[in-house]
Motif scaffolding. Sequence first.
Motif, PDB file in Angstrom:
ATOM      1  N   MET A  14       7.199  25.034  18.995  1.00 43.70           N
ATOM      2  CA  MET A  14       8.290  24.580  19.914  1.00 43.70           C
ATOM      3  C   MET A  14       9.746  24.848  18.974  1.00 43.70           C
ATOM      4  O   MET A  14       9.505  24.477  17.968  1.00 43.70           O
ATOM      5  CB  MET A  14       8.292  23.153  20.180  1.00 43.70           C
ATOM      6  N   ARG A  15      10.420  25.545  19.763  1.00 41.12           N
ATOM      7  CA  ARG A  15      11.869  25.685  18.866  1.00 41.12           C
ATOM      8  C   ARG A  15      12.874  25.404  19.852  1.00 41.12           C
ATOM      9  O   ARG A  15      12.836  26.024  20.963  1.00 41.12           O
ATOM     10  CB  ARG A  15      12.029  26.802  18.379  1.00 41.12           C
ATOM     11  N   VAL A  16      14.313  24.546  19.601  1.00 41.57           N
ATOM     12  CA  VAL A  16      15.042  24.023  20.109  1.00 41.57           C
ATOM     13  C   VAL A  16      16.324  24.507  19.518  1.00 41.57           C
ATOM     14  O   VAL A  16      16.400  24.307  18.468  1.00 41.57           O
ATOM     15  CB  VAL A  16      14.820  22.728  20.854  1.00 41.57           C
ATOM     16  N   GLN A  80      21.659  25.060  13.486  1.00 39.54           N
ATOM     17  CA  GLN A  80      20.630  25.559  13.366  1.00 39.54           C
ATOM     18  C   GLN A  80      19.340  25.491  14.655  1.00 39.54           C
ATOM     19  O   GLN A  80      19.745  24.605  15.493  1.00 39.54           O
ATOM     20  CB  GLN A  80      19.675  24.746  12.163  1.00 39.54           C
ATOM     21  N   VAL A  81      18.435  26.339  14.590  1.00 35.44           N
ATOM     22  CA  VAL A  81      17.404  26.201  15.573  1.00 35.44           C
ATOM     23  C   VAL A  81      16.384  25.192  14.959  1.00 35.44           C
ATOM     24  O   VAL A  81      15.818  25.570  13.547  1.00 35.44           O
ATOM     25  CB  VAL A  81      16.669  27.721  15.765  1.00 35.44           C
ATOM     26  N   ILE A  82      15.925  24.265  15.521  1.00 37.52           N
ATOM     27  CA  ILE A  82      15.122  23.358  15.129  1.00 37.52           C
ATOM     28  C   ILE A  82      13.578  23.749  15.544  1.00 37.52           C
ATOM     29  O   ILE A  82      13.326  23.751  16.765  1.00 37.52           O
ATOM     30  CB  ILE A  82      15.469  21.916  16.175  1.00 37.52           C
TER      31      ILE A  82
END
Length: 232
Positions: A14-16, A80-82
């Motif tokens: 998962m990236r948010v 940033q992309v988390i």
Amino acid sequence: MIITKAGRRMFPAMRVKISGLDPHQQYYIAMDIVPVDNKRYRYVYHSSKWMVAGNADSPVPPRVYIHPDSPASGETWMRQVISFDKLKLTNNELDDQGHIILHSMHKYQPRVHVIRKDCGDDLSPIKPIPSGEGVKAFSFPETVFTTVTAYQNQQITRLKIDRNPFAKGFRDSGRNRMGLEALVESYAFWRPSLRTLTFEDIPGIPKQEYRNLKSDYIFPKRDNLVSRETKL
């Protein structure tokens, strides 16, 4: 999604990307995974479909994955992309490593939580996410997955082995020959330099003996032995 007793990283992870936070406020980012329904599933090979196989197993202990960068300012999170690529899934209900515990052959939905620091005093990996005005949850239908202990579809197996950076064990064991083929291809345009070897290259033969070998070299030709000077 593969789950194991020892714990397996989610792939894809998962990236948010988050916006709208107070840049100066501190936040926790966390994720939990909840059942989609109360059903258990099985994969039907001849039709390549998942079918309901009965009622879901009893609920597992709640687990929450707290992003290791927590807490951090809203400004930090928004630039940033988390990624949740370190989160691991297990089917071991006695797990003490903090992994998310799930049942195999069930459908689940990941949820991302943004928790203001003053509302996260009770945040714990082994407790449900706290509720309140400073807590927001987000979920995405495309992230629903079915848990398995072994891939049920060969195309999914190939996709994950080829793309998952943590599937090195599959490639090393020979179950995926793409790694070997890529290695062979990488050497396709490389050749070692060539040089002609002579008797002078053989250690332990003095030059005088080398001259004698050059003039007295004998080699077989059919059933006869023929002596001739040979150019080396």
